[in-house]
Write a protein that holds these residues in place. Structure first.
Motif: not given
Length: 467
Positions: A187-210
């Protein structure tokens, strides 16, 4: 159906900190029969708070839990000060006669939340949930079941310097080792947070960021413009009721084989064989028959109702004529980029890929500027769609690096619209590309030529964006 049957229960961890009061979120206005779905700010009402956007999500999924009987436990990150029952509550976890009372209590707790706590102890709450799930992990695995963990957050604390981010990552990694599917609803448009979670998403298989519905629709369209991203599909992803394969729609351009698999999974549940695209006429005919029996969906990109699948776009991207030209000219097409085998370095050398005098600067110039004099910048869509041609192995003038593989290719067909539709997509794509290209995000072990390449791409995109 397979996804539904494999779910034991759902757990929601809901951030109820003060930052959820920030008014920069996107609520929906939905027609009674889903004949339109528009963002509230589209009607001039301005942005809503992050909590209001969350409340809309919460309202739908409480109803889904009750109607589909999906046991769901809700945890508030912060103590509301009104006792344990107001910090942890559930729907469809008791008997059916208690369902009405459970729903009423759930709505009351969310609607009366004060959101005054500045702390956001996500990691500590995740560890508590991990311990509870770990107690039943063996039983879940034996029964081929898993738990869906929905994390509703703006991630505000994770974007600051300190230990909170690492504690959070450690907690998520621990959870990922259990039979758990993690859905992060941001629930944010903050690029820092989006990038943080996208990087986490790329490292783990059982996580989806929406993202929110409108943002997620653009992400899907940039890769797969043949699909109408209906609200129902978005809700299914939020609920953890889609496969990991469907979750890749916002990650990469699907090949025609992927699209065939998606259609079988989404429309027939994998129980009916859809003709393979090798028999193009049979595939398209069967798909058209399926679509004729499906209601049209609101298309948030085109802002009108369309079929789930754009058959005309499929024909343009993958049809017989396209595939015939590919086989005759050594083209490959997966919906991404220009699809050419020949590299920009070959083009820069006048077609002789064996020449050693082609420079990185020449390759970049062919990407960034228009022939024949290479003085005018290419359009933003051409720059973004053709960017993979600057990366190894296509570009032979720069060394390989694993970071190149993190770029997510865009579909050229995503940019065939005009006006506000095209501008919104270009803005989204450029914003995402800058997260990838930003000098602060690049690995520290890059060579001189790799550094030059990324710096030049960054400068060119910046220059085009400012025009």
């Amino acid at each position: 159906m397979k996804s539904y049957e494999s779910i034991d229960s759902r757990k929601w961890l809901i951030e109820n900190s003060a930052s959820m009061n920030i008014q920069d979120a996107h609520a929906m206005m939905v027609g009674f029969k889903l004949e339109y779905i528009a963002s509230v700010e589209f009607f001039g009402s301005g942005y809503v708070t992050r909590w209001q956007e969350f409340s809309q999500t919460f309202d739908f999924h409480v109803k889904m839990s009750a109607r589909c009987w999906i046991p769901t436990e809700f945890w508030l990150v912060n103590d509301s000060g009104e006792g344990a029952d107001s910090q942890r509550f559930s729907v469809a976890c008791g008997s059916k006669k208690d369902l009405g009372e459970e729903r009423e209590m759930a709505y009351k707790i969310i609607n009366s939340a004060t959101l005054e706590e500045k702390r956001n102890p996500l990691a500590s709450q995740l560890r508590r949930i991990e311990k509870r799930i770990a107690m039943n992990a063996l039983e879940l695995t034996t029964n081929n079941k898993h738990i869906v963990l929905m994390l509703c957050t703006d991630g505000d604390e994770l974007g600051r310097k300190g230990s909170a981010a690492q504690d959070f990552v450690d907690s998520v990694v621990a959870l990922s080792k259990l039979p758990v599917k993690i859905i992060v609803r941001l629930y944010t448009d903050d690029d820092r947070i989006i990038d943080f979670f996208n990087r986490l998403d790329s490292k783990l298989t059982d996580i989806e960021v929406l993202d929110d519905y409108f943002g997620e629709a653009m992400e899907v369209y940039l890769h797969n413009p043949w699909l109408t991203y209906g609200l129902g599909l978005h809700r299914l992803r939020e609920a953890g009721l889609t496969s990991d394969f469907v979750g890749e729609l916002d990650e990469r351009c699907f090949s025609i084989e992927d699209i065939h698999r998606f259609c079988e999974e989404f429309f027939t549940g994998g129980e009916v064989d859809l003709p393979h695209p090798n028999n193009w006429d049979a595939f398209i005919s069967s798909l058209a028959t399926i679509l004729s029996n499906e209601k049209q969906q609101w298309n948030p990109i085109m802002r009108r109702q369309t079929a789930w699948i754009d058959i005309k776009k499929l024909e343009k991207m993958f049809g017989r004529r396209k595939r015939h030209s590919m086989s005759n000219t050594s083209f490959q097409y997966s919906g991404a980029g220009v699809g050419r085998r020949e590299s920009l370095s070959s083009e820069a050398s006048g077609g002789d890929s064996n020449r050693d005098d082609v420079t990185l600067e020449q390759v970049i110039q062919r990407w960034s500027h228009q022939p024949p004099d290479y003085k005018k910048l290419n359009s933003m869509q051409d720059l973004l769609v053709n960017m993979p041609m600057l990366f190894p192995p296509t570009n032979t003038t720069v060394e390989s690096h694993e970071y190149f593989g993190k770029w997510k290719s865009l579909s050229r067909e995503a940019f065939t619209g005009e006006g506000e539709e095209l501008n919104s997509l270009l803005k989204r794509a450029a914003r995402r590309s800058k997260l990838f290209l930003h000098p602060d995000k690049l690995p520290k072990d890059m060579t001189k030529s790799q550094t030059l390449l990324f710096q030049t791409i960054w400068d060119v995109v910046q220059e085009q964006e400012m025009k």
